[in-house]
Write a protein that holds these residues in place. Structure first.
Motif, PDB file in Angstrom:
ATOM      1  N   ILE A   4      24.342  64.113  40.975  1.00  0.00           N
ATOM      2  CA  ILE A   4      25.780  63.893  40.855  1.00  0.00           C
ATOM      3  C   ILE A   4      26.448  65.253  40.912  1.00  0.00           C
ATOM      4  O   ILE A   4      26.132  66.137  40.109  1.00  0.00           O
ATOM      5  CB  ILE A   4      26.089  63.175  39.523  1.00  0.00           C
ATOM      6  CG1 ILE A   4      25.402  61.807  39.510  1.00  0.00           C
ATOM      7  CG2 ILE A   4      27.585  63.049  39.307  1.00  0.00           C
ATOM      8  CD1 ILE A   4      24.675  61.505  38.237  1.00  0.00           C
ATOM      9  N   LYS A   5      27.325  65.414  41.902  1.00  0.00           N
ATOM     10  CA  LYS A   5      27.930  66.730  42.123  1.00  0.00           C
ATOM     11  C   LYS A   5      29.437  66.658  41.985  1.00  0.00           C
ATOM     12  O   LYS A   5      30.104  66.016  42.800  1.00  0.00           O
ATOM     13  CB  LYS A   5      27.587  67.225  43.534  1.00  0.00           C
ATOM     14  CG  LYS A   5      26.101  67.467  43.754  1.00  0.00           C
ATOM     15  CD  LYS A   5      25.882  68.031  45.149  1.00  0.00           C
ATOM     16  CE  LYS A   5      24.418  68.355  45.382  1.00  0.00           C
ATOM     17  NZ  LYS A   5      24.176  68.778  46.769  1.00  0.00           N
ATOM     18  N   ASP A   6      29.941  67.301  40.952  1.00  0.00           N
ATOM     19  CA  ASP A   6      31.391  67.444  40.754  1.00  0.00           C
ATOM     20  C   ASP A   6      32.128  66.107  40.883  1.00  0.00           C
ATOM     21  O   ASP A   6      33.186  66.008  41.501  1.00  0.00           O
ATOM     22  CB  ASP A   6      31.945  68.466  41.759  1.00  0.00           C
ATOM     23  CG  ASP A   6      33.258  69.059  41.280  1.00  0.00           C
ATOM     24  OD1 ASP A   6      33.499  69.060  40.049  1.00  0.00           O
ATOM     25  OD2 ASP A   6      34.051  69.491  42.128  1.00  0.00           O
ATOM     26  N   LEU A   7      31.536  65.073  40.277  1.00  0.00           N
ATOM     27  CA  LEU A   7      32.088  63.720  40.393  1.00  0.00           C
ATOM     28  C   LEU A   7      33.403  63.608  39.639  1.00  0.00           C
ATOM     29  O   LEU A   7      33.495  63.950  38.458  1.00  0.00           O
ATOM     30  CB  LEU A   7      31.075  62.719  39.806  1.00  0.00           C
ATOM     31  CG  LEU A   7      31.513  61.264  39.741  1.00  0.00           C
ATOM     32  CD1 LEU A   7      31.690  60.667  41.133  1.00  0.00           C
ATOM     33  CD2 LEU A   7      30.496  60.449  38.937  1.00  0.00           C
ATOM     34  N   SER A   8      34.421  63.111  40.337  1.00  0.00           N
ATOM     35  CA  SER A   8      35.684  62.846  39.647  1.00  0.00           C
ATOM     36  C   SER A   8      36.190  61.461  40.019  1.00  0.00           C
ATOM     37  O   SER A   8      35.853  60.905  41.075  1.00  0.00           O
ATOM     38  CB  SER A   8      36.733  63.908  39.982  1.00  0.00           C
ATOM     39  OG  SER A   8      37.052  63.860  41.348  1.00  0.00           O
ATOM     40  N   LYS A   9      36.960  60.892  39.101  1.00  0.00           N
ATOM     41  CA  LYS A   9      37.559  59.579  39.331  1.00  0.00           C
ATOM     42  C   LYS A   9      38.914  59.535  38.654  1.00  0.00           C
ATOM     43  O   LYS A   9      39.044  59.943  37.489  1.00  0.00           O
ATOM     44  CB  LYS A   9      36.646  58.481  38.743  1.00  0.00           C
ATOM     45  CG  LYS A   9      37.235  57.082  38.779  1.00  0.00           C
ATOM     46  CD  LYS A   9      37.322  56.538  40.190  1.00  0.00           C
ATOM     47  CE  LYS A   9      37.947  55.159  40.228  1.00  0.00           C
ATOM     48  NZ  LYS A   9      38.119  54.670  41.625  1.00  0.00           N
ATOM     49  N   GLU A  10      39.901  59.091  39.408  1.00  0.00           N
ATOM     50  CA  GLU A  10      41.235  58.901  38.844  1.00  0.00           C
ATOM     51  C   GLU A  10      41.627  57.444  38.999  1.00  0.00           C
ATOM     52  O   GLU A  10      41.251  56.800  39.975  1.00  0.00           O
ATOM     53  CB  GLU A  10      42.269  59.739  39.627  1.00  0.00           C
ATOM     54  CG  GLU A  10      42.047  61.226  39.535  1.00  0.00           C
ATOM     55  CD  GLU A  10      43.100  62.009  40.325  1.00  0.00           C
ATOM     56  OE1 GLU A  10      43.948  61.377  41.001  1.00  0.00           O
ATOM     57  OE2 GLU A  10      43.071  63.247  40.268  1.00  0.00           O
ATOM     58  N   PHE A  11      42.372  56.931  38.040  1.00  0.00           N
ATOM     59  CA  PHE A  11      43.008  55.620  38.194  1.00  0.00           C
ATOM     60  C   PHE A  11      44.514  55.859  38.228  1.00  0.00           C
ATOM     61  O   PHE A  11      45.061  56.390  37.261  1.00  0.00           O
ATOM     62  CB  PHE A  11      42.659  54.687  37.031  1.00  0.00           C
ATOM     63  CG  PHE A  11      41.237  54.193  37.045  1.00  0.00           C
ATOM     64  CD1 PHE A  11      40.812  53.264  37.991  1.00  0.00           C
ATOM     65  CD2 PHE A  11      40.327  54.646  36.112  1.00  0.00           C
ATOM     66  CE1 PHE A  11      39.499  52.808  37.995  1.00  0.00           C
ATOM     67  CE2 PHE A  11      39.009  54.181  36.112  1.00  0.00           C
ATOM     68  CZ  PHE A  11      38.605  53.265  37.060  1.00  0.00           C
ATOM     69  N   GLN A  12      45.152  55.513  39.308  1.00  0.00           N
ATOM     70  CA  GLN A  12      46.604  55.730  39.475  1.00  0.00           C
ATOM     71  C   GLN A  12      46.989  57.155  39.068  1.00  0.00           C
ATOM     72  O   GLN A  12      47.929  57.354  38.295  1.00  0.00           O
ATOM     73  CB  GLN A  12      47.421  54.706  38.663  1.00  0.00           C
ATOM     74  CG  GLN A  12      47.380  53.283  39.198  1.00  0.00           C
ATOM     75  CD  GLN A  12      46.268  52.460  38.555  1.00  0.00           C
ATOM     76  OE1 GLN A  12      46.024  52.586  37.363  1.00  0.00           O
ATOM     77  NE2 GLN A  12      45.593  51.639  39.344  1.00  0.00           N
ATOM     78  N   GLY A  13      46.214  58.101  39.563  1.00  0.00           N
ATOM     79  CA  GLY A  13      46.548  59.497  39.310  1.00  0.00           C
ATOM     80  C   GLY A  13      46.112  60.020  37.947  1.00  0.00           C
ATOM     81  O   GLY A  13      46.272  61.206  37.669  1.00  0.00           O
TER      82      GLY A  13
END
Ligand code: ADP
Ligand code: MG
Length: 240
Positions: A4-13
């Motif tokens: 897992i590399k620099d995983l990001s997740k946004e919900f509506q910003g």
């Protein structure tokens, strides 16, 4: 097995995962703990593409599964998931719940899947419930069936999202016992849990998540005996 590399997740910003870097090796049992809302479920769901990451990469045996060309069903075949609320199909019998996916994905014939379901149900002592509907089962039985349903696909990795949190206390043990057995057979596992004793005993590594990041990780003995991060210390003082 999973990188897992620099995983990001946004919900509506709104950022929920903020740059996670992790490697999960074959046969590891990784427990994830942390406060509610810290992103544990979102992280697990990204690993089998129930959520689409906003940034970063997830390599499964070297292949970038966040790429557009990825066959999501192929990933889910190898990376199974067990949910807090079981997610059994209420209109299908226990046997049909177990055989549906391997037959629909043409991994097994109906006969093969039925034979496998019998073996799995006998193993957990629920063969006599094969033609029962989920609503007739206890929470512990439902969760054990959800676990063997995941096993029916012969996964390489199993993800568990608080598998005992929805259970009455007297049913927690039977579910943890089954997870422990599957762990001992060598399955690679990632388990979000509030069962600290179980994490300490079964996990090969424990991660602490807070505010969308992995704040600390260690082998269980050191993790619980010598927490470094102040937030982890505060968290453990509340749950232990
Ligand atoms: P945990 O499992 O650690 O309790 P989650 O991953 O479920 O945390 O949630 C992390 C944050 O992301 C929470 O603030 C939650 O409200 C938000 N979140 C999770 N799923 C969604 C979604 N589908 N849409 C919007 N916000 C979400
Ligand atoms: Mg959660």
């Amino acid at each position: 097995m999973i990188e897992i590399k620099d995983l990001s997740k946004e919900f509506q910003g709104v950022p929920v995962l903020r740059g996670i870097n992790e490697t999960i090796r074959q046969g590891e049992k990784v427990a994830i703990i942390g406060p509610s809302g810290s992103g544990k479920s979102t992280f697990l769901r990204c690993l089998n593409l129930l959520e689409k990451p906003t940034g970063g990469q997830i390599l499964y045996k070297g292949q970038d599964i966040t790429a557009k060309s990825t066959d999501i069903n192929a990933v889910r075949r190898h990376v199974g998931m067990v949910f807090q609320h079981f997610n059994l199909f209420p209109h299908l019998t226990v046997r049909q719940n177990i055989t549906l996916a391997p037959v629909q994905l043409k991994l097994q014939t109906q006969d093969e899947a039925d034979a496998k379901a019998e073996t799995l149900l006998r193993r957990i002592g629920l063969w006599d419930r094969a033609d029962t509907y989920p609503s007739r089962l206890s929470g512990g039985q439902k969760q054990r069936i959800a676990i063997v349903r995941a096993l029916s696909m012969d996964p390489e990795v199993l993800l568990f999202d608080e598998p005992t949190s929805a259970l009455d206390p007297e049913m927690v043990g039977e579910v943890l016992d089954l997870i422990r057995e599957v762990a001992e057979e060598g399955m690679t596992m990632v388990i979000v849990t509030h069962e600290m004793g179980f994490a300490r005993e079964v996990a090969t590594r424990v991660l602490f998540m807070d505010e969308g990041q992995v704040m600390e990780q260690n082998a269980p003995a050191d993790f619980f005996a010598h927490p470094q991060n102040a937030r982890l210390q505060a968290f453990l003082s509340k749950v232990l």
